[in-house]
Design a protein around this motif. Structure first.
Motif, PDB file in Angstrom:
ATOM      1  N   TRP A 264       3.333  38.334  59.494  1.00 51.31           N
ATOM      2  CA  TRP A 264       4.779  38.679  60.303  1.00 51.31           C
ATOM      3  C   TRP A 264       5.605  37.495  60.445  1.00 51.31           C
ATOM      4  O   TRP A 264       4.930  36.150  60.126  1.00 51.31           O
TER       5      TRP A 264
ATOM      6  N   SER B 154      -3.053  33.523  56.329  1.00 55.62           N
ATOM      7  CA  SER B 154      -2.718  34.338  57.638  1.00 55.62           C
ATOM      8  C   SER B 154      -3.578  34.308  58.745  1.00 55.62           C
ATOM      9  O   SER B 154      -4.700  34.233  58.604  1.00 55.62           O
ATOM     10  N   VAL B 155      -3.166  34.403  59.863  1.00 52.42           N
ATOM     11  CA  VAL B 155      -3.777  34.616  60.889  1.00 52.42           C
ATOM     12  C   VAL B 155      -4.680  36.064  60.724  1.00 52.42           C
ATOM     13  O   VAL B 155      -5.907  35.989  61.088  1.00 52.42           O
TER      14      VAL B 155
ATOM     15  N   GLY C 283     -14.323  22.635  61.270  1.00 48.62           N
ATOM     16  CA  GLY C 283     -12.828  22.895  61.482  1.00 48.62           C
ATOM     17  C   GLY C 283     -12.718  23.650  62.745  1.00 48.62           C
ATOM     18  O   GLY C 283     -13.490  24.488  63.427  1.00 48.62           O
TER      19      GLY C 283
ATOM     20  N   LYS D  62       8.259  28.416  65.764  1.00 53.08           N
ATOM     21  CA  LYS D  62       8.923  29.613  66.362  1.00 53.08           C
ATOM     22  C   LYS D  62       9.085  29.057  67.747  1.00 53.08           C
ATOM     23  O   LYS D  62       9.901  28.143  68.185  1.00 53.08           O
TER      24      LYS D  62
ATOM     25  N   THR E  61     -12.219  24.918  57.357  1.00 54.05           N
ATOM     26  CA  THR E  61     -11.220  23.859  56.947  1.00 54.05           C
ATOM     27  C   THR E  61      -9.929  23.963  56.781  1.00 54.05           C
ATOM     28  O   THR E  61      -9.023  23.210  56.541  1.00 54.05           O
ATOM     29  N   GLY E  62      -9.415  25.109  56.417  1.00 50.82           N
ATOM     30  CA  GLY E  62      -7.952  25.342  56.435  1.00 50.82           C
ATOM     31  C   GLY E  62      -7.331  24.973  55.374  1.00 50.82           C
ATOM     32  O   GLY E  62      -7.955  25.039  54.093  1.00 50.82           O
TER      33      GLY E  62
ATOM     34  N   ARG F 184      -1.123  28.490  65.147  1.00 51.49           N
ATOM     35  CA  ARG F 184       0.004  27.814  64.506  1.00 51.49           C
ATOM     36  C   ARG F 184       1.235  28.503  64.514  1.00 51.49           C
ATOM     37  O   ARG F 184       2.251  27.879  64.494  1.00 51.49           O
TER      38      ARG F 184
ATOM     39  N   VAL G 184     -15.861  15.906  59.872  1.00 50.54           N
ATOM     40  CA  VAL G 184     -17.026  16.050  59.061  1.00 50.54           C
ATOM     41  C   VAL G 184     -16.645  15.341  57.513  1.00 50.54           C
ATOM     42  O   VAL G 184     -15.852  15.869  56.959  1.00 50.54           O
TER      43      VAL G 184
ATOM     44  N   ASP H  11      -8.006  30.230  55.608  1.00 50.18           N
ATOM     45  CA  ASP H  11      -7.159  29.378  54.624  1.00 50.18           C
ATOM     46  C   ASP H  11      -7.976  29.012  53.367  1.00 50.18           C
ATOM     47  O   ASP H  11      -7.392  28.655  52.450  1.00 50.18           O
TER      48      ASP H  11
ATOM     49  N   GLY I 147      -9.511  25.428  63.660  1.00 45.60           N
ATOM     50  CA  GLY I 147      -8.228  26.136  63.756  1.00 45.60           C
ATOM     51  C   GLY I 147      -8.485  27.449  64.085  1.00 45.60           C
ATOM     52  O   GLY I 147      -9.465  28.096  64.774  1.00 45.60           O
ATOM     53  N   HIS I 148      -7.673  28.495  63.663  1.00 46.45           N
ATOM     54  CA  HIS I 148      -7.505  29.843  64.115  1.00 46.45           C
ATOM     55  C   HIS I 148      -9.014  30.654  63.840  1.00 46.45           C
ATOM     56  O   HIS I 148      -9.382  31.329  64.386  1.00 46.45           O
ATOM     57  N   ALA I 149      -9.423  30.417  62.364  1.00 46.82           N
ATOM     58  CA  ALA I 149     -10.601  31.007  61.800  1.00 46.82           C
ATOM     59  C   ALA I 149     -11.840  30.646  62.804  1.00 46.82           C
ATOM     60  O   ALA I 149     -12.769  31.468  63.335  1.00 46.82           O
TER      61      ALA I 149
ATOM     62  N   GLU J  77     -11.412  18.269  63.464  1.00 45.72           N
ATOM     63  CA  GLU J  77     -10.598  16.787  63.584  1.00 45.72           C
ATOM     64  C   GLU J  77      -9.531  16.803  64.363  1.00 45.72           C
ATOM     65  O   GLU J  77      -9.323  15.707  64.936  1.00 45.72           O
ATOM     66  N   GLU J  78      -9.062  17.850  64.685  1.00 46.14           N
ATOM     67  CA  GLU J  78      -7.729  17.826  65.767  1.00 46.14           C
ATOM     68  C   GLU J  78      -8.422  17.610  67.240  1.00 46.14           C
ATOM     69  O   GLU J  78      -9.424  18.034  67.418  1.00 46.14           O
TER      70      GLU J  78
HETATM   71  C1  LIG Z   1       4.161  26.253  61.212  1.00 41.30           C
HETATM   72  C2  LIG Z   1       3.271  27.676  60.925  1.00 41.30           C
HETATM   73  C3  LIG Z   1       3.581  28.746  61.147  1.00 41.30           C
HETATM   74  C4  LIG Z   1       2.731  29.929  60.686  1.00 41.30           C
HETATM   75  N1  LIG Z   1       3.338  31.117  61.056  1.00 41.30           N
HETATM   76  C5  LIG Z   1       2.349  32.105  60.826  1.00 41.30           C
HETATM   77  C6  LIG Z   1       2.762  33.489  60.916  1.00 41.30           C
HETATM   78  O1  LIG Z   1       3.693  33.756  61.524  1.00 41.30           O
HETATM   79  N2  LIG Z   1       1.800  34.410  60.713  1.00 41.30           N
HETATM   80  C7  LIG Z   1       0.694  34.318  60.100  1.00 41.30           C
HETATM   81  O2  LIG Z   1      -0.074  35.172  59.799  1.00 41.30           O
HETATM   82  N3  LIG Z   1       0.641  33.151  59.791  1.00 41.30           N
HETATM   83  C8  LIG Z   1       1.032  31.963  59.980  1.00 41.30           C
HETATM   84  N4  LIG Z   1       0.815  30.513  59.932  1.00 41.30           N
HETATM   85  C9  LIG Z   1      -0.331  30.521  58.942  1.00 41.30           C
HETATM   86  C10 LIG Z   1      -1.795  30.391  59.955  1.00 41.30           C
HETATM   87  O3  LIG Z   1      -1.476  29.696  60.982  1.00 41.30           O
HETATM   88  C11 LIG Z   1      -2.914  29.984  59.076  1.00 41.30           C
HETATM   89  O4  LIG Z   1      -3.181  31.159  58.185  1.00 41.30           O
HETATM   90  C12 LIG Z   1      -4.248  29.878  60.173  1.00 41.30           C
HETATM   91  O5  LIG Z   1      -4.179  28.909  60.907  1.00 41.30           O
HETATM   92  C13 LIG Z   1      -5.446  29.609  59.103  1.00 41.30           C
HETATM   93  O6  LIG Z   1      -6.541  29.534  60.019  1.00 41.30           O
HETATM   94  P1  LIG Z   1      -7.669  28.478  59.519  1.00 41.30           P
HETATM   95  O7  LIG Z   1      -8.756  28.335  60.567  1.00 41.30           O
HETATM   96  O8  LIG Z   1      -8.326  28.885  58.230  1.00 41.30           O
HETATM   97  O9  LIG Z   1      -6.998  27.013  59.166  1.00 41.30           O
HETATM   98  P2  LIG Z   1      -6.277  26.026  60.104  1.00 41.30           P
HETATM   99  O10 LIG Z   1      -5.559  26.763  61.411  1.00 41.30           O
HETATM  100  O11 LIG Z   1      -5.445  25.286  59.351  1.00 41.30           O
HETATM  101  O12 LIG Z   1      -7.510  25.043  60.893  1.00 41.30           O
HETATM  102  C14 LIG Z   1      -8.268  24.348  59.958  1.00 41.30           C
HETATM  103  C15 LIG Z   1      -8.416  23.281  60.888  1.00 41.30           C
HETATM  104  O13 LIG Z   1      -9.737  22.650  60.223  1.00 41.30           O
HETATM  105  C16 LIG Z   1      -9.596  21.220  60.269  1.00 41.30           C
HETATM  106  N5  LIG Z   1     -10.661  20.445  59.584  1.00 41.30           N
HETATM  107  C17 LIG Z   1     -10.180  20.401  58.130  1.00 41.30           C
HETATM  108  N6  LIG Z   1     -10.998  19.651  57.618  1.00 41.30           N
HETATM  109  C18 LIG Z   1     -11.951  19.241  58.435  1.00 41.30           C
HETATM  110  C19 LIG Z   1     -13.344  18.253  58.343  1.00 41.30           C
HETATM  111  N7  LIG Z   1     -13.581  18.056  57.388  1.00 41.30           N
HETATM  112  N8  LIG Z   1     -13.844  18.186  59.692  1.00 41.30           N
HETATM  113  C20 LIG Z   1     -13.337  18.505  60.729  1.00 41.30           C
HETATM  114  N9  LIG Z   1     -12.345  19.420  60.814  1.00 41.30           N
HETATM  115  C21 LIG Z   1     -11.655  19.861  59.666  1.00 41.30           C
HETATM  116  C22 LIG Z   1      -8.121  20.896  60.334  1.00 41.30           C
HETATM  117  O14 LIG Z   1      -7.952  19.814  60.913  1.00 41.30           O
HETATM  118  C23 LIG Z   1      -7.617  22.061  61.020  1.00 41.30           C
HETATM  119  O15 LIG Z   1      -7.379  21.744  62.366  1.00 41.30           O
HETATM  120  C24 LIG Z   1       1.416  29.533  60.133  1.00 41.30           C
HETATM  121  C25 LIG Z   1       0.975  28.106  59.685  1.00 41.30           C
HETATM  122  C26 LIG Z   1       1.946  27.298  60.135  1.00 41.30           C
HETATM  123  C27 LIG Z   1       1.550  25.887  59.787  1.00 41.30           C
END
Ligand SMILES: Cc1cc2nc3c(=O)[nH]c(=O)nc-3n(C[C@H](O)[C@H](O)[C@H](O)COP(=O)(O)OP(=O)(O)OC[C@H]3O[C@@H](n4cnc5c(N)ncnc54)[C@H](O)[C@@H]3O)c2cc1C
Length: 410
Positions: free
Chosen positions: A328, A299-300, A13, A52, A112-113, A47, A85, A282, A15-17, A39-40
């Protein structure tokens, strides 16, 4: 070299985490190579601006990246982007990727979000119906939001309302359809919902509560022309955004036999049911010592805090997850900051007034502060964080008294 690869710590993954974990490991001088498979096609990015400032065009794509790619690679780690993956072979500690290659891991972290919840209703395949989760989604939506266009948003939660604010500021005619009796009902109290309703209505957004969507009306060339409602009405639309929540991305973990229950189950050290696999962000339902029950958060703050916990666990440190959650949202000139989870409150205390556009709602349970929602009142949020983290018991009279300095409460 072969040995190094076998020992690599792999993050699934991008993303943010995942980005926050990479950064924490670099800061801690983690002694193993880290490979991030995302994947992206972008390096880890934030995000929140997608609904915004990135949607409104105030910031560009690069500004979303948590760090430039060179920071990760300069520290000796790898980003493998645009690759998914597909499978985890836990017996052989080997991943299969979508480009058919395999990758050995020593430790594995799933980040993986989540993915958007889809609305499966008649007409849901029509062109012009959007979801918002990644950079490409925002790019596509932004192109359709010209002044005068009719945008219908299904869902009055954070993201739907943020898009409503961004779009209406650009002269788009916005309608928000919410099934519940108030906005953001799942996460906030009546006062905040009413304030946001007034704010959006006052900015020209047509907000309809208690409104159930049954499907979409087709127009020319397979494009959406409206949203149909349970009361028989149709709301005309040029563009539709469906924003009805997310579902944790657990398919990979489930196929690998890890314990999942509406999220990958992790303990306070973010360990899954397999001791060599951690999960963060997430995708998890987690134990946080702050709560009595397992919790899922989108959440972030949670993504970053769990990433820090994972980094500590990987370094062999004993630092369990124990933080009050916070969130927020920015809508128009409203900066909403929330700490704690308000659902179980038995008393609400207002500080300031909604007319002043700067106020806070304190949520108490058995006299203890369990959550605070602050609008344009950062001091209430900052103090609230301390009060909630330490479950401080403070009387309603003191919290609402503007003559009492909030700082004096901590
Ligand atoms: C439009 C929007 C606005 C938001 N605004 C806020 C806010 O104001 N405040 C706040 O606290 N939170 C906000 N959030 C929520 C916050 O962005 C998420 O909680 C945060 O991004 C979670 O991080 P993460 O890394 O767990 O998941 P994600 O950021 O979703 O990242 C997961 C990544 O894993 C990848 N992935 C998944 N499966 C696989 C695989 N099998 N192989 C390879 N890659 C894979 C996905 O493609 C993705 O890129 C917002 C979300 C969105 C969509």
């Amino acid at each position: 070299m072969e040995n190094e690869k076998q020992d690599a710590t792999v993050i699934v993954g991008g993303g943010h985490a995942a980005g926050a974990l990479m950064t924490a490991l670099i800061q801690k001088k983690y002694p193993h190579e880290v490979v991030l498979v995302g994947e992206e096609p972008y390096p880890p990015y934030q995000r929140p601006p997608l609904s915004k400032t990135y949607l409104s065009g105030e910031v560009n794509e690069e500004s979303l990246y948590l760090k430039p790619r060179s920071v990760y690679e300069g520290a000796g780690h790898q980003l493998r982007l645009g690759v998914r993956v597909e499978n985890i072979d836990r017996d052989n500690k080997t991943l299969t990727l979508s480009d058919q290659s395999t990758l050995k891991y020593g430790r594995l972290i799933l980040a993986t979000g989540s993915h958007v919840r889809r609305l499966n209703a008649p007409g849901s395949e029509l062109k012009g119906i959007h979801y918002l989760h990644d950079i490409a989604d925002t790019d596509t939506l932004r192109d359709q939001l010209s002044p005068g266009a009719r945008l219908v948003i299904v869902g009055g939660g954070y993201i739907g309302l943020e898009v409503a604010a961004s779009a209406s500021k650009k002269g788009v005619n916005v309608t928000v359809l919410e099934g519940a009796e108030r906005l953001m009902q799942r996460v906030t109290g009546v006062e905040m919902s009413s304030f946001l309703y007034a704010k959006h209505s006052g900015s020209g957004v047509d907000v309809r509560l208690n409104t159930a969507v049954t499907g979409f009306k087709a127009g020319d060339q397979g494009r959406v022309a409206g949203v149909t409602l349970a009361n028989g009405e149709t709301v005309d639309a040029d563009v539709v955004l469906v924003s009805i929540g997310v579902i944790p991305e657990t398919a990979l973990a489930e196929a690998a036999g890890l314990s999942c229950e509406d999220g990958i189950l992790v303990d306070e050290y973010v360990r899954t049911s397999d001791p060599s696999i951690l999960a963060i962000g997430d995708c998890t339902r987690h134990r946080n010592l702050f709560f009595e029950k397992m919790q899922r958060l989108e959440s972030v703050a949670n993504a970053v805090d769990q990433a820090r916990t994972a980094a500590a666990t990987l370094m062999g440190e004993d630092k369990p997850y124990d933080s009050a959650p916070w969130f927020w949202s920015n809508q128009y000139d409203v900066r909403l900051q929330m700490v704690g989870l308000s659902q179980d409150h038995d008393e609400r205390v207002m500080r300031g007034s909604t007319e002043d556009k700067a106020f806070a709602v304190f949520y108490l349970r058995e006299g203890c502060v369990i959550a605070v929602d602050a609008v344009n009142m950062p001091i209430a949020f900052m103090v609230g964080k301390q009060l909630v983290q330490h479950r401080k018991s403070i009387s309603a009279d003191v919290l609402s008294d503007l003559d009492v300095e909030l700082k004096s409460l901590i």
